[in-house]
Design an enzyme around this catalytic site. Structure first.
Site, PDB file in Angstrom:
ATOM      1  N   ARG A 187     106.644-145.497 -11.951  1.00 29.64           N
ATOM      2  CA  ARG A 187     105.261-145.021 -12.030  1.00 29.64           C
ATOM      3  C   ARG A 187     104.423-145.775 -10.993  1.00 29.64           C
ATOM      4  O   ARG A 187     104.379-147.005 -11.008  1.00 29.64           O
ATOM      5  CB  ARG A 187     104.708-145.271 -13.436  1.00 29.64           C
ATOM      6  CG  ARG A 187     103.254-144.913 -13.546  1.00 29.64           C
ATOM      7  CD  ARG A 187     102.627-145.127 -14.920  1.00 29.64           C
ATOM      8  NE  ARG A 187     101.209-144.824 -14.782  1.00 29.64           N
ATOM      9  CZ  ARG A 187     100.218-145.547 -15.286  1.00 29.64           C
ATOM     10  NH1 ARG A 187     100.464-146.596 -16.032  1.00 29.64           N
ATOM     11  NH2 ARG A 187      98.970-145.211 -15.052  1.00 29.64           N
ATOM     12  N   HIS A 196      94.072-144.258 -10.111  1.00 29.23           N
ATOM     13  CA  HIS A 196      94.120-145.532 -10.859  1.00 29.23           C
ATOM     14  C   HIS A 196      93.020-146.437 -10.305  1.00 29.23           C
ATOM     15  O   HIS A 196      93.284-147.455  -9.676  1.00 29.23           O
ATOM     16  CB  HIS A 196      95.514-146.167 -10.723  1.00 29.23           C
ATOM     17  CG  HIS A 196      95.816-147.250 -11.712  1.00 29.23           C
ATOM     18  ND1 HIS A 196      96.956-147.245 -12.514  1.00 29.23           N
ATOM     19  CD2 HIS A 196      95.169-148.383 -12.036  1.00 29.23           C
ATOM     20  CE1 HIS A 196      96.976-148.337 -13.270  1.00 29.23           C
ATOM     21  NE2 HIS A 196      95.904-149.052 -12.993  1.00 29.23           N
ATOM     22  N   GLU A 233      93.761-144.691 -17.716  1.00 25.35           N
ATOM     23  CA  GLU A 233      92.765-145.418 -18.509  1.00 25.35           C
ATOM     24  C   GLU A 233      91.319-145.119 -18.119  1.00 25.35           C
ATOM     25  O   GLU A 233      90.614-145.969 -17.563  1.00 25.35           O
ATOM     26  CB  GLU A 233      93.000-146.930 -18.386  1.00 25.35           C
ATOM     27  CG  GLU A 233      94.321-147.382 -18.932  1.00 25.35           C
ATOM     28  CD  GLU A 233      94.433-148.901 -19.016  1.00 25.35           C
ATOM     29  OE1 GLU A 233      93.498-149.588 -18.579  1.00 25.35           O
ATOM     30  OE2 GLU A 233      95.444-149.387 -19.536  1.00 25.35           O
ATOM     31  N   ASN A 281      98.821-146.362 -22.928  1.00 29.59           N
ATOM     32  CA  ASN A 281      98.993-147.773 -22.576  1.00 29.59           C
ATOM     33  C   ASN A 281      98.667-148.603 -23.803  1.00 29.59           C
ATOM     34  O   ASN A 281      97.582-148.464 -24.373  1.00 29.59           O
ATOM     35  CB  ASN A 281      98.054-148.179 -21.435  1.00 29.59           C
ATOM     36  CG  ASN A 281      98.440-147.533 -20.114  1.00 29.59           C
ATOM     37  OD1 ASN A 281      99.475-146.873 -20.012  1.00 29.59           O
ATOM     38  ND2 ASN A 281      97.611-147.723 -19.102  1.00 29.59           N
ATOM     39  N   TYR A 297      98.638-152.561 -25.426  1.00 31.97           N
ATOM     40  CA  TYR A 297      98.780-153.989 -25.174  1.00 31.97           C
ATOM     41  C   TYR A 297      98.476-154.856 -26.386  1.00 31.97           C
ATOM     42  O   TYR A 297      99.187-155.791 -26.680  1.00 31.97           O
ATOM     43  CB  TYR A 297      97.839-154.421 -24.041  1.00 31.97           C
ATOM     44  CG  TYR A 297      98.271-153.996 -22.650  1.00 31.97           C
ATOM     45  CD1 TYR A 297      99.147-154.776 -21.912  1.00 31.97           C
ATOM     46  CD2 TYR A 297      97.784-152.829 -22.070  1.00 31.97           C
ATOM     47  CE1 TYR A 297      99.538-154.419 -20.631  1.00 31.97           C
ATOM     48  CE2 TYR A 297      98.167-152.458 -20.783  1.00 31.97           C
ATOM     49  CZ  TYR A 297      99.048-153.256 -20.070  1.00 31.97           C
ATOM     50  OH  TYR A 297      99.440-152.892 -18.803  1.00 31.97           O
ATOM     51  N   GLU A 356     102.279-147.929 -20.067  1.00 35.57           N
ATOM     52  CA  GLU A 356     102.164-149.360 -19.778  1.00 35.57           C
ATOM     53  C   GLU A 356     102.307-150.171 -21.046  1.00 35.57           C
ATOM     54  O   GLU A 356     101.795-149.789 -22.101  1.00 35.57           O
ATOM     55  CB  GLU A 356     100.784-149.723 -19.189  1.00 35.57           C
ATOM     56  CG  GLU A 356     100.593-149.379 -17.750  1.00 35.57           C
ATOM     57  CD  GLU A 356      99.200-149.745 -17.242  1.00 35.57           C
ATOM     58  OE1 GLU A 356      98.608-150.736 -17.731  1.00 35.57           O
ATOM     59  OE2 GLU A 356      98.707-149.023 -16.372  1.00 35.57           O
TER      60      GLU A 356
HETATM   61  C1  PNW Z   1      95.627-151.993 -17.567  1.00 31.15           C
HETATM   62  N1  PNW Z   1      91.740-154.403 -22.130  1.00 31.15           N
HETATM   63  O1  PNW Z   1      94.339-152.501 -17.661  1.00 31.15           O
HETATM   64  C2  PNW Z   1      95.688-151.338 -16.202  1.00 31.15           C
HETATM   65  O2  PNW Z   1      96.105-150.001 -16.227  1.00 31.15           O
HETATM   66  C3  PNW Z   1      96.435-152.121 -15.167  1.00 31.15           C
HETATM   67  O3  PNW Z   1      95.995-151.769 -13.885  1.00 31.15           O
HETATM   68  C4  PNW Z   1      96.297-153.596 -15.457  1.00 31.15           C
HETATM   69  O4  PNW Z   1      96.830-154.397 -14.449  1.00 31.15           O
HETATM   70  C5  PNW Z   1      97.008-153.856 -16.783  1.00 31.15           C
HETATM   71  O5  PNW Z   1      96.522-153.024 -17.818  1.00 31.15           O
HETATM   72  C6  PNW Z   1      96.921-155.298 -17.248  1.00 31.15           C
HETATM   73  O6  PNW Z   1      95.600-155.673 -17.457  1.00 31.15           O
HETATM   74  C7  PNW Z   1      93.774-152.979 -18.810  1.00 31.15           C
HETATM   75  O7  PNW Z   1      90.817-155.217 -21.993  1.00 31.15           O
HETATM   76  C8  PNW Z   1      92.737-153.889 -18.657  1.00 31.15           C
HETATM   77  O8  PNW Z   1      92.067-154.012 -23.296  1.00 31.15           O
HETATM   78  C9  PNW Z   1      92.057-154.357 -19.758  1.00 31.15           C
HETATM   79  C10 PNW Z   1      92.432-153.915 -21.022  1.00 31.15           C
HETATM   80  C11 PNW Z   1      93.460-153.018 -21.178  1.00 31.15           C
HETATM   81  C12 PNW Z   1      94.140-152.556 -20.067  1.00 31.15           C
END
Ligand code: PNW
Length: 496
Positions: free
Chosen positions: A101, A146, A191, A331, A333, A399
């Site tokens: 990706r 992006h 995102e 995505n 996290y 992601e």
């Molecule tokens: C994503 N949050 O960003 C992005 O798609 C990527 O480009 C980035 O490098 C990656 O996650 C890691 O940060 C995020 O605050 C940034 O929850 C912030 C958040 C989530 C995703």
């Protein structure tokens, strides 16, 4: 003596119970399940002014004000993938991924933002990358946008100017035409929440516009219209000949209700609707989430406004946007606790408008990113919520990953992170019936982590940003991921 024994048995039970929670799924992922890794143009390419490329909003903002980023880092050279794509593909081949990706840089392809002039070199860069991937049996998974808007369009208002719907669709059309014979899965946006909330709300990302509760919603509104128009363009013009699929990647934290009270359960639900639902509901269901419409309208009228700060779609637009997807990118996290905010902050802003209090407890394992706490169970809950809220769409995890601080190549933490998240994702599939068909590790290699620069490392390959060569070195997690792809098994040995 008996008391002591009892105490020990109790401890043992408690201990084994907490371990049981951490037990990993020991069955294989399905044969047709696909594994990949991800990057994004501004974070890895460099070549910021190669050939006729024009500056994007990150180039512009960071050249003008380098102090926006830790250590004054920027993406001028980044991983130099603009020059090193063949080396990248050789590593991907060795890793054994099913797909890669990556995203396209709008201002590399259309230096004027609009489609009056297409850059031959820009298009060729991506054609070469795609050909190199295909020759090595790796599927591309292309993100069209992006976060790197051409600055020339930002000068005209960017995502808050409704002309951007047509500017974007013209750009997407060039992408479909030039690359669509060789790329079958498209993510139109990555995102949107970060684009709109951080870019046009809280001013944490380029173009660093401070317009909470106003600009961020106009951005969302235009972005959703651009998204649907892009999907319909593909559907009407390209689908028959190219046979691909078009979707969007949406991200959200999981929101865990702080108590079982109705107020807190509703607060957590609001958190999901204000982050995920803002984008998902118009596309996978219909219109903005009802709770957003009513709450923002109420707050807007309390502010003395005649109209809601959340723009309204016409009936025709609602109909047009609804159902415009072939699959959903997610995505995932981290998580937050959520409870009802009893003293809501009256100022405008998507966070304030949700009227919830959120926090991450100290006990949650930290990473090198302040916002990212390790909560693998949250991924399973988020997937279930999406399934139940939107009728079980096909999901590709686009992601998931964690950052560290560049101190080791023996990144056992990262391996444990991937194991625990993948275990929960697999449980969501097997036990809860969530339709997940692919998984993408963020990231293929260390790269430019936006305002954190190179201080937060998400890669499974290390990149030496002090060497002109940007030397790539395999981390232990890459070896682990290589084995996972081969065996479809997250532990040493799977039982089925
Ligand atoms: C994503 N949050 O960003 C992005 O798609 C990527 O480009 C980035 O490098 C990656 O996650 C890691 O940060 C995020 O605050 C940034 O929850 C912030 C958040 C989530 C995703």
């Amino acid at each position: 003596m008996e008391g002591v024994q009892y105490f020990f048995i109790c401890c043992l039970l408690l201990f084994s119970e907490s371990f049981a929670d951490d037990e990993l799924n020991t069955r294989r992922f399905p044969e047709n399940f696909k594994f990949g890794v991800a990057t994004a143009s501004y974070q890895v390419e460099g070549g910021w002014n190669a050939s006729d490329k024009s500056p994007n909003i990150w180039d512009y903002a960071l050249h003008k004000n380098p102090d926006l980023v830790v250590n004054r880092d920027n993406g001028d050279v980044a991983c130099d993938s603009y020059h090193k794509y063949k080396e990248d593909v050789a590593l991907l081949k060795d890793l054994g991924v099913d797909f890669y990706r990556f995203s396209l840089s709008w201002s590399r392809i259309l230096p004027n933002g609009i489609d009056d002039k297409i850059s031959v070199d820009g298009v060729n860069y991506y054609k070469n990358l795609i050909a190199e991937l295909r020759n090595n049996n790796i599927e591309p998974l292309i993100t069209i946008y992006h976060w790197d808007l051409p600055q020339i369009l930002q000068d005209a208002g960017g995502w808050t100017n409704d002309n951007i719907v047509d500017w974007f669709v013209a750009y997407a059309n060039v992408c479909f035409k030039e690359f669509g014979n060789d790329n079958k899965n498209w993510l139109v946006f990555n995102e949107p929440k970060q684009t709109c909330q951080m870019g046009y709300g809280t001013a944490e990302h380029a173009p660093f516009i401070n317009s909470s509760g106003v600009g961020e919603y106009i951005c969302a509104h235009n972005l959703l219209k651009a998204y649907a128009k892009t999907w319909h363009l593909y559907n009407a013009v390209y689908r028959n000949v190219q046979g691909g699929r078009v979707g969007i990647t949406i991200d959200s934290s999981w929101f865990e209700p702080a108590t079982e009270s109705r107020e807190d359960i509703e607060a957590a639900e609001r958190g999901l609707h204000f982050t995920f639902g803002l984008y998902a509901n118009p596309i996978l269901n219909r219109d903005y989430p009802a709770v957003m419409k009513s709450l923002i309208a109420k707050r807007s009228s309390e502010e003395g406004l005649e109209k809601s700060r959340l723009p309204a779609f016409t009936e025709e637009e609602i109909e047009y946007i609804s159902g415009s997807y072939d699959f959903l990118g997610v995505n995932t996290y981290t998580s937050n606790m959520a409870k009802a905010e009893n003293n809501p902050d009256p100022s405008p802003g998507s966070h304030q408008d949700a009227e919830i209090a959120t926090w991450q407890p100290d006990e949650w394992e930290r990473t090198n990113s302040s916002w990212l706490k390790v909560t693998p169970w949250g991924a399973r809950k988020l997937l279930n919520w999406i399934k139940n809220t939107y009728g079980n769409p096909e999901i590709i995890i686009t992601e998931n990953g964690l950052s560290d601080d560049d101190s080791t190549l023996e990144d056992d933490n990262r391996i444990r992170f991937y194991q625990s998240y993948l275990s929960n994702i697999h449980d969501a599939m097997e036990l809860d019936g969530v339709n997940v068909t692919g998984y993408t590790a963020w990231s293929f290699m260390d790269n430019f982590e936006w305002t954190k620069g190179y201080s937060e490392r998400f890669g499974i390959y290390h990149v030496d940003f002090s060497s002109p060569n940007r030397t790539r070195t395999k981390k232990k997690s890459a070896t682990w991921y290589q084995n996972l792809i081969k065996t479809k098994c997250i532990v040493d040995e799977c039982i089925h």
